[in-house]
Design a protein around this motif. Structure first.
Motif, short mmCIF file in Angstrom:
data_model
loop_
_atom_site.label_atom_id
_atom_site.label_comp_id
_atom_site.label_asym_id
_atom_site.label_seq_id
_atom_site.Cartn_x
_atom_site.Cartn_y
_atom_site.Cartn_z
N VAL A 130 0.84 -1.20 0.00
CA VAL A 130 0.00 0.00 0.00
C VAL A 130 0.88 1.26 0.00
CG1 VAL A 130 -1.54 1.31 1.51
CG2 VAL A 130 -2.08 -1.04 0.94
N LEU A 131 1.96 1.23 0.76
CA LEU A 131 2.87 2.38 0.77
C LEU A 131 3.54 2.56 -0.60
CD1 LEU A 131 4.38 1.80 4.31
CD2 LEU A 131 3.27 3.91 3.58
N LYS A 143 -1.73 8.35 7.03
CA LYS A 143 -1.47 6.98 7.49
C LYS A 143 -2.76 6.21 7.81
CE LYS A 143 3.12 6.17 8.21
NZ LYS A 143 3.80 6.00 9.48
N ARG A 144 -3.77 6.91 8.34
CA ARG A 144 -5.00 6.19 8.71
C ARG A 144 -5.70 5.65 7.47
NH1 ARG A 144 -7.53 9.22 14.03
NH2 ARG A 144 -5.61 8.97 15.22
N ARG A 159 -2.11 -2.69 11.15
CA ARG A 159 -1.27 -2.29 12.29
C ARG A 159 0.19 -2.11 11.86
NH1 ARG A 159 -3.76 -7.22 15.30
NH2 ARG A 159 -1.85 -8.04 14.41
N SER A 160 0.53 -2.50 10.62
CA SER A 160 1.94 -2.48 10.20
C SER A 160 2.36 -1.15 9.57
CB SER A 160 2.21 -3.63 9.21
OG SER A 160 2.61 -4.78 9.90
N LEU A 161 1.53 -0.12 9.70
CA LEU A 161 1.90 1.18 9.13
C LEU A 161 2.78 1.99 10.07
CD1 LEU A 161 0.94 2.35 6.35
CD2 LEU A 161 -0.46 0.47 7.11
N TRP A 162 2.94 1.50 11.30
CA TRP A 162 3.69 2.26 12.30
C TRP A 162 4.70 1.34 13.01
CZ3 TRP A 162 -1.59 2.62 11.61
CH2 TRP A 162 -2.09 3.89 11.27
N PRO A 163 5.79 1.90 13.53
CA PRO A 163 6.66 1.13 14.43
C PRO A 163 6.05 1.13 15.84
CG PRO A 163 7.54 3.34 14.10
CD PRO A 163 6.27 3.26 13.28
N GLY A 164 6.59 0.35 16.73
CA GLY A 164 6.17 0.41 18.14
C GLY A 164 4.80 -0.22 18.37
N PHE A 165 4.13 0.27 19.44
CA PHE A 165 2.82 -0.27 19.81
C PHE A 165 1.73 0.35 18.95
CE2 PHE A 165 5.21 -0.33 23.90
CZ PHE A 165 5.18 -1.70 24.12
N VAL A 166 0.82 -0.48 18.49
CA VAL A 166 -0.29 0.01 17.65
C VAL A 166 -1.57 -0.69 18.07
CG1 VAL A 166 -1.19 0.24 15.29
CG2 VAL A 166 1.28 0.36 15.68
#
Ligand code: PMV
Length: 327
Positions: A130-131, A143-144, A159-166
């Motif tokens: 998608v990116l 991003k949303r 949930r894979s669009l961001w690093p860390g906790f999502v």
């Protein structure tokens, strides 16, 4: 409502031609600490419950160009992969984005996580795709919106669009525009998630089919939404307080409850191999000996170890001692 309606809505009914020769995207794999298991709308991949994950440092990197032939072509880790279920799934997803019906894509992906072994490779893959499409077509989406598009490919990909906790908030809109990832702005540098691979064989049943079978037949599934709601609240509290023991307990108990639902489905779904159980017992023995190491498990035989940096030597030993099984 169909996935194409959502895409038209997000792109304002405007399917532009590519703005570049090549689009590029990279996304992390994510491991759910509170799982997504079950859909309220299987066409739009809308979940029954919210879920919560931690992104890994490994993931997928994807390049998209226009195909020079009259069909899509896919390269996965350097190998032509145009005639299997994976390619069919990708082609169906790409149908949503063709500027005209005779437009074909060439997609090349490098994944640093093993494919189809319950290690979240498809989540990273769809998010990276998608990116790459956003870059290729010059959509410049937030991003949303990209998270909603990734969700249409594979639920957990949102949930894979961001690093860390999502957190993936389940949302309540029928069109699913409020069902996407939201990052939690917390840093926990000592926290580690490491896969313990017991088998690289492809999973016997895909997660989409397994979810439907569980929802349709497991007598335990009715209790799952309440379990998730409570685990999600407790998990966010544990993270706020940097309470690793609580985090580990909640994540492990949530994964075991998900697998209990699957095992009580009919026909039963069991992703465990004997080596999976052996690995779990080793983790429990280490814990009994005073080492705070926990695990989680997704739709595959492998487990992922959760621990803090000082436990690294124990984890390395565990990984070295655990033989892979050929299945
Ligand atoms: O997004 P899917 O269809 O690959 O399902 C993912 C399901 C689990 O990995 C088992 C749980 C999760 O939340 O990632």
């Amino acid at each position: 409502m169909k996935p194409s309606d959502i895409v038209n809505h997000i792109l304002n009914n405007n399917a532009p031609l590519p703005q570049k020769q090549k689009g590029h995207g990279a996304a992390p794999a994510n491991i759910a600490l509170v799982k997504y298991w079950g859909k309220r709308d299987s066409t739009l991949n809308l979940p029954m419950t919210s879920s919560f994950s931690l992104s890994l440092s490994q993931g997928a990197e994807t390049k998209v160009t226009a195909s020079e032939t009259d069909q899509d072509s896919f390269i996965l880790n350097g190998k032509e992969t145009s005639h299997n279920i994976f390619a069919e799934r990708l082609a169906a997803f790409l149908d949503l984005f063709r500027p005209h019906p005779q437009f074909y894509f060439h997609v090349s992906t490098h994944s640093s996580v093993p494919i189809s072994a319950g290690l979240a490779s498809s989540a990273a893959g769809f998010a990276a795709l998608v990116l790459a499409l956003d870059d290729f077509f010059g959509w410049q989406l937030d991003k949303r919106s990209l998270s909603v598009l990734a969700r249409l490919g594979s639920g957990s990909a949102c949930r894979s669009l961001w690093p860390g906790f999502v957190e993936w908030q389940a949302g309540s809109d029928l069109n699913g525009m409020d069902s996407h990832g939201i990052p939690l702005d917390v840093n926990w540098p000592a926290l580690r998630v490491t896969p313990l691979i017991v088998s690289r064989a492809p999973k016997p049943i895909d997660s989409r089919t397994a979810m439907i079978q569980t929802q349709a037949s497991s007598p335990l599934y009715a209790s799952w939404p309440d379990k998730v709601a409570s685990d999600l609240t407790l998990m966010k509290q544990a993270i706020g307080q940097q309470d690793f023991t609580r985090l580990g307990e909640i994540a492990e108990s949530n994964a075991l409850a998900m697998h209990a639902c699957m095992m009580s489905a009919w026909p039963p779904i069991c992703y465990h191999q004997p080596a999976t159980l052996e690995a779990m017992h080793r983790v429990w023995a280490l814990r009994k000996a005073g080492n705070p190491i926990y695990f989680t498990q997704d739709a595959g035989p492998n487990i992922k170890l959760l621990y803090l940096a000082p436990q690294q030597a124990h984890v390395d030993r565990l990984i070295n001692e655990q033989a892979e099984v050929a299945v």
